[in-house]
Scaffold this motif. Structure first.
Motif, short mmCIF file in Angstrom:
data_model
loop_
_atom_site.label_atom_id
_atom_site.label_comp_id
_atom_site.label_asym_id
_atom_site.label_seq_id
_atom_site.Cartn_x
_atom_site.Cartn_y
_atom_site.Cartn_z
N GLN A 247 0.81 -1.15 -0.02
CA GLN A 247 -0.11 -0.03 -0.03
C GLN A 247 1.03 1.09 -0.15
OE1 GLN A 247 -3.60 0.32 1.57
NE2 GLN A 247 -4.26 -1.65 1.91
N ARG A 248 1.98 1.12 0.45
CA ARG A 248 2.96 2.28 0.56
C ARG A 248 3.47 2.64 -0.79
NH1 ARG A 248 8.32 2.24 3.85
NH2 ARG A 248 8.44 4.28 2.78
N VAL A 249 3.70 1.69 -1.58
CA VAL A 249 4.05 1.86 -2.90
C VAL A 249 3.08 2.20 -3.82
CG1 VAL A 249 5.06 0.82 -4.97
CG2 VAL A 249 6.02 0.05 -2.61
N LEU A 250 1.89 1.63 -3.79
CA LEU A 250 0.61 2.09 -4.54
C LEU A 250 0.33 3.45 -4.38
CD1 LEU A 250 -1.51 -0.98 -4.31
CD2 LEU A 250 -0.20 -0.31 -6.29
N SER A 251 0.43 4.02 -2.81
CA SER A 251 0.20 5.13 -2.76
C SER A 251 1.09 6.40 -3.21
CB SER A 251 0.34 5.32 -1.22
OG SER A 251 -0.84 4.82 -0.63
N LEU A 252 2.34 6.05 -3.16
CA LEU A 252 3.40 6.94 -4.22
C LEU A 252 3.07 6.86 -5.47
CD1 LEU A 252 6.60 5.70 -1.97
CD2 LEU A 252 5.69 7.81 -2.03
N LEU A 253 2.43 5.73 -6.23
CA LEU A 253 2.26 5.84 -7.35
C LEU A 253 1.03 6.77 -7.74
CD1 LEU A 253 3.03 2.17 -8.48
CD2 LEU A 253 4.30 4.26 -8.63
N GLY A 254 0.32 7.28 -6.79
CA GLY A 254 -0.77 8.02 -7.09
C GLY A 254 -2.33 7.62 -6.70
N HIS A 255 -2.22 6.31 -6.53
CA HIS A 255 -3.47 5.44 -6.08
C HIS A 255 -4.21 5.99 -4.69
CE1 HIS A 255 -3.07 2.81 -9.30
NE2 HIS A 255 -1.83 2.49 -9.11
N THR A 256 -5.25 6.21 -4.98
CA THR A 256 -6.14 6.79 -3.58
C THR A 256 -6.99 5.79 -2.96
OG1 THR A 256 -7.54 8.04 -4.98
CG2 THR A 256 -5.72 8.88 -3.96
N ASP A 257 -7.53 4.89 -4.01
CA ASP A 257 -8.47 3.78 -3.77
C ASP A 257 -7.91 2.50 -3.61
OD1 ASP A 257 -10.61 2.12 -3.07
OD2 ASP A 257 -11.55 2.32 -5.13
N ILE A 258 -7.38 2.06 -2.59
CA ILE A 258 -6.53 0.86 -2.48
C ILE A 258 -7.09 -0.12 -1.63
CG2 ILE A 258 -4.30 0.10 -2.05
CD1 ILE A 258 -3.07 3.01 -2.26
N ALA A 259 -7.55 -1.29 -2.14
CA ALA A 259 -7.97 -2.31 -1.42
C ALA A 259 -6.92 -3.10 -0.83
CB ALA A 259 -8.86 -3.29 -2.48
N PRO A 260 -7.23 -3.84 0.37
CA PRO A 260 -6.13 -4.88 0.84
C PRO A 260 -5.38 -5.81 -0.11
CG PRO A 260 -8.13 -4.77 2.38
CD PRO A 260 -8.58 -4.05 1.06
N VAL A 261 -4.20 -5.61 -0.05
CA VAL A 261 -3.34 -6.47 -0.83
C VAL A 261 -3.18 -7.77 -0.18
CG1 VAL A 261 -1.29 -6.79 -2.14
CG2 VAL A 261 -2.20 -4.15 -1.86
N ASN A 262 -3.23 -8.82 -1.06
CA ASN A 262 -3.03 -10.22 -0.58
C ASN A 262 -2.39 -10.87 -1.46
OD1 ASN A 262 -3.27 -12.35 1.19
ND2 ASN A 262 -5.47 -12.69 0.68
N SER A 263 -1.72 -11.97 -0.93
CA SER A 263 -0.99 -12.90 -1.87
C SER A 263 -1.80 -14.00 -2.44
CB SER A 263 0.31 -13.42 -1.17
OG SER A 263 -0.04 -13.89 -0.02
N SER A 264 -1.57 -14.81 -3.33
CA SER A 264 -2.50 -15.82 -3.89
C SER A 264 -1.56 -17.03 -4.14
CB SER A 264 -3.37 -15.50 -5.03
OG SER A 264 -2.42 -15.04 -6.16
N CYS A 265 -2.13 -18.38 -4.05
CA CYS A 265 -1.05 -19.23 -4.28
C CYS A 265 -1.95 -20.29 -5.15
CB CYS A 265 -0.74 -19.88 -2.88
SG CYS A 265 -0.03 -21.49 -2.99
#
Length: 724
Positions: free
Chosen positions: A200-218
């Motif tokens: 979320q830190r990186v996505l915020s720096l890229l200008g995103h404001t609406d950021i859902a929780p990031v999860n890993s998938s397998c």
């Protein structure tokens, strides 16, 4: 077919067995997740406000409101009773690669002697198994036994049905009374949380404001062997160690490449369909089934799921495969190398990260050179593998996986990243300081009008790479067949969290120095690939040239055995990684080294004792009997004027003598216990005991090819791999 009485009887039992008829499959809509307390079932049975609270916790990672536990427990109990369940169990995953559960009845005796079904929120939320009887690495002593299980609401409860009844199973974490994680789920949830925060830190720096929780998938591709139980029951090594410690190769193995993707044998397909029906009822999305390369080897592969749920489902899948095999007169072998001379089994862990608002963050799109979001996340993975490659090797280090790594079907122990030609080119441009475009993958035209023209993938595949990019995810190919995927996922998510934090810090530093966002991104990526690009390799991972280059020129570690790899967990930089991200405390990490090193030593100890026992009580008597009969026959023929050279007799006797001398050396080695550290003991196992075991096997397998088949005491490779 000749053979000793046990082998003859085994073959007769298989030949004369009545096939289990295939069931008419139910419709997928009726089967799917019918035994799972899904969100849709919760919605039907819970008050609206309670359902919204639970859903928010599951989907958005909101804090669990324990005040709703009684309401959820009542609804869960009523649903379970309607499915025929009389018991419930907190299911957890101790540090054994196995699943643990304690069954309790819903029964509650009343003061008048009557009984009712009862299941409270307190019981749902918390259980109390013994914290000292599971591997804990010194965290718990026998006189300090308290441990807790706690409800993991993000992984759905389910009904496990057997011929003996149904049980409500509730996925939980398992922790000590002092708070340390004694399981594999707790660190995975922590690693996911750390990765989400960094992403979320990186996505915020890229200008995103609406950021859902990031999860890993397998999505973990599971390979396994099936052997008839009649054979396994006559093989002490398969029963107790999961692999054959003796066995001469059959004349035919996998050299014709005729088993891979071949027609599935009827008996096996009936088994597969039975297992898949159970998996569908449990909401496990089994997608693919096929013959694998080796005779008797098969694969099942699911769709992607959230990493925590996928980990739970992987444990369930292994349980279902093994239990269903018993019903069909088979044994499912999840050992990484049950048979020498043919391919072993792995568990290829396909891993990605993403969220509901930005999608798959490892999807390059059609123009990866301009997809800076992808390049930053892909670059973070590259940095993570380079910086923490030894950790990746350590988390897949087991006595059984050591037999497989580096062989023809598995990647080497050197951790490298394969990107494919298109991404190789993009990151080369980044290193040169300017991105100009992406290579065009092109189309496939087969030159026949009736066949379709289709788009090629942007890159080829590399089966020798342990960590390969495969289109929109990375495939960690070095994980062992019998392992939990939790350890690898913890390592991957933690190293990614660390790298994403580095990316965010570097971007912020570049921006603070006056760079615009695009310039800051390119500068960050160039610094990353210049420092960590040594881990990227697209060639033959098996070649001697790569092994030399990787170690001597690129500084990559080649940790060939578990004894080499596990001490990485004691390195200060690994302790710092886990501690600063809140995934594992120093105490928890130290406990894992103690546990895994002990498991390695114990596994080899069991195998070595089996080698001694089987050689002394099975092979030696059989060969002596053959020598006696052969000697008597030669003497009888000589008395009748027929001279036979006794060179063969002498040769076999010499081999038997050499085998037993080596057995004696192995027995002496097993008895040694004066080791000052686990590391010293592990290296002794790797460098002394295992070579002696191999030497005993060398003689035993040669003797199998010399003595009369009717005297050989154990089912052979030919029988086990080809008689179904």
């Amino acid at each position: 077919m000749t053979g000793n009485s046990a082998r003859v009887q085994a073959v007769q039992n298989i030949t004369n067995r009545i096939p289990m008829p295939a069931k008419t499959p139910e419709s997928l809509s009726n089967l799917w997740a019918s035994d799972v307390f899904t969100l849709s079932k919760m919605k039907e049975s819970l008050p609206k406000d309670v359902f919204k609270s639970v859903k928010k916790t599951i989907e958005a990672g909101a804090e669990l409101d324990v005040s709703i536990a009684d309401v959820v427990a009542l609804a869960m109990k009523d649903w379970a009773l309607s499915k025929g369940a009389l018991y419930y169990a907190h299911v957890f995953y101790p540090l054994t690669n196995a699943t643990a559960e304690k069954h309790d009845s819903f029964i509650s005796v009343q003061s008048d002697g009557s009984v009712i079904s009862e299941f409270s929120g307190k019981v749902l939320v918390q259980g109390e198994p013994d914290g000292s009887s599971f591997p804990n690495g010194g965290i718990r002593s026998t006189f300090e036994a308290r441990g807790y299980t706690a409800w993991d609401v993000t992984s759905p409860a389910y009904i496990m049905t057997t011929d003996n009844g149904a049980t409500l199973c509730i996925p939980t974490v398992f922790v000590s009374w002092t708070g340390e994680a004694l399981d594999k789920k707790t660190p995975l949830l922590r690693a996911n949380a750390a990765m989400n925060k960094a992403a979320q830190r990186v996505l915020s720096l890229l200008g995103h404001t609406d950021i859902a929780p990031v999860n890993s998938s397998c999505g973990a591709e599971q390979e396994y062997f099936l052997v008839d139980a009649n054979f396994v029951n006559n093989r002490p090594d398969l029963l107790l160690a999961g692999r054959t410690l003796f066995g001469a190769s059959a004349a035919k193995g996998q050299q014709f490449d005729d088993h891979y993707f071949g027609a599935i044998p009827e008996r096996i397909q009936v088994y597969m369909q039975d297992a898949e029906e159970q998996l569908y009822r449990l909401g496990i999305p089994a997608k693919t089934r096929h013959n694998e390369v080796a005779p008797g080897q098969f694969e099942i592969a699911p769709f992607f799921e959230a990493a925590n749920v996928a980990t739970d489902h992987q444990q369930l899948l292994m349980t279902v495969l093994k239990n269903t095999a018993k019903k069909h007169g088979l044994v499912c072998l999840l050992h990484e190398k049950p048979f020498k001379g043919i391919n072993g089994s792995g568990k290829h862990v396909n891993w990605s990260v993403g969220n509901a608002s930005q999608g798959n963050l490892l999807d390059p799109g059609t123009t990866p050179h301009s997809n800076t979001q992808f390049l930053l996340f892909c670059g973070a993975v590259i940095r993570g593998v380079h910086k923490y490659g030894p950790l990746l090797r350590a988390v897949i280090a087991t006595a059984s996986n050591d037999h497989r790594l580096g062989a023809n079907e598995a990647p080497p122990a050197i951790m490298s990243v394969y990107l494919g030609s298109q991404l190789d080119n993009v990151f080369e441009q980044i290193s040169n300081g300017k991105i100009t475009g992406s290579l065009n993958a092109g189309v496939m035209n087969l030159g026949i009008n009736t066949l379709p023209v289709f788009n090629k993938d942007s890159g080829d595949r590399n089966r020798t790479s342990p960590f390969a990019f495969t289109g929109n995810r990375f495939e960690f190919r070095a994980v062992g067949s019998g392992q939990s995927v939790a350890g690898p996922l913890v390592a991957m998510n933690t190293m990614l969290a660390d790298s994403l934090n580095w990316v965010a810090d570097t971007l912020e530093s570049n921006i603070s120095q006056g760079a615009d966002l695009d310039t800051a991104i390119l500068k960050t990526l160039k610094e990353l690939i210049d420092q960590h690009g040594a881990v990227v390799f697209g060639g033959n991972g098996y070649s001697a040239e790569w092994h030399k280059m990787a170690v001597e020129e690129r500084g990559l570690a080649n940790l060939k055995t578990t004894a080499d790899a596990l001490p990485v967990l004691k390195e200060a930089y690994i302790e710092e990684l886990f501690d600063k991200l809140g995934v594992l405390s120093p105490v928890e990490l130290a406990s894992r080294f103690e546990i895994y090193s002990e498991q390695y030593i114990l596994a080899i100890d069991v195998e070595a004792k089996l080698v001694v026992s089987m050689a002394k009580t099975g092979i030696y008597p059989a060969v002596v009997k053959y020598l006696s009969e052969l000697s008597a026959t030669i003497s009888s023929l000589k008395s009748n004027g027929i001279e036979l050279d006794n060179e063969r007799l002498v040769k076999i006797a010499a081999m038997l003598t050499s085998m037993m001398e080596t057995v004696d050396k192995l027995s002496a080695a097993i008895s040694q216990h004066d080791f000052s550290t686990p590391e010293e003991h592990m290296h002794f196992c790797a460098k002394s005991i295992r070579p002696l075991m191999d030497d005993v096997r060398h003689y035993a397998d040669a003797l199998e090819g010399e003595i009369a088949d009717e005297l050989w005491p154990y089912p052979t490779y030919q029988e086990m791999l080809f008689i179904k």
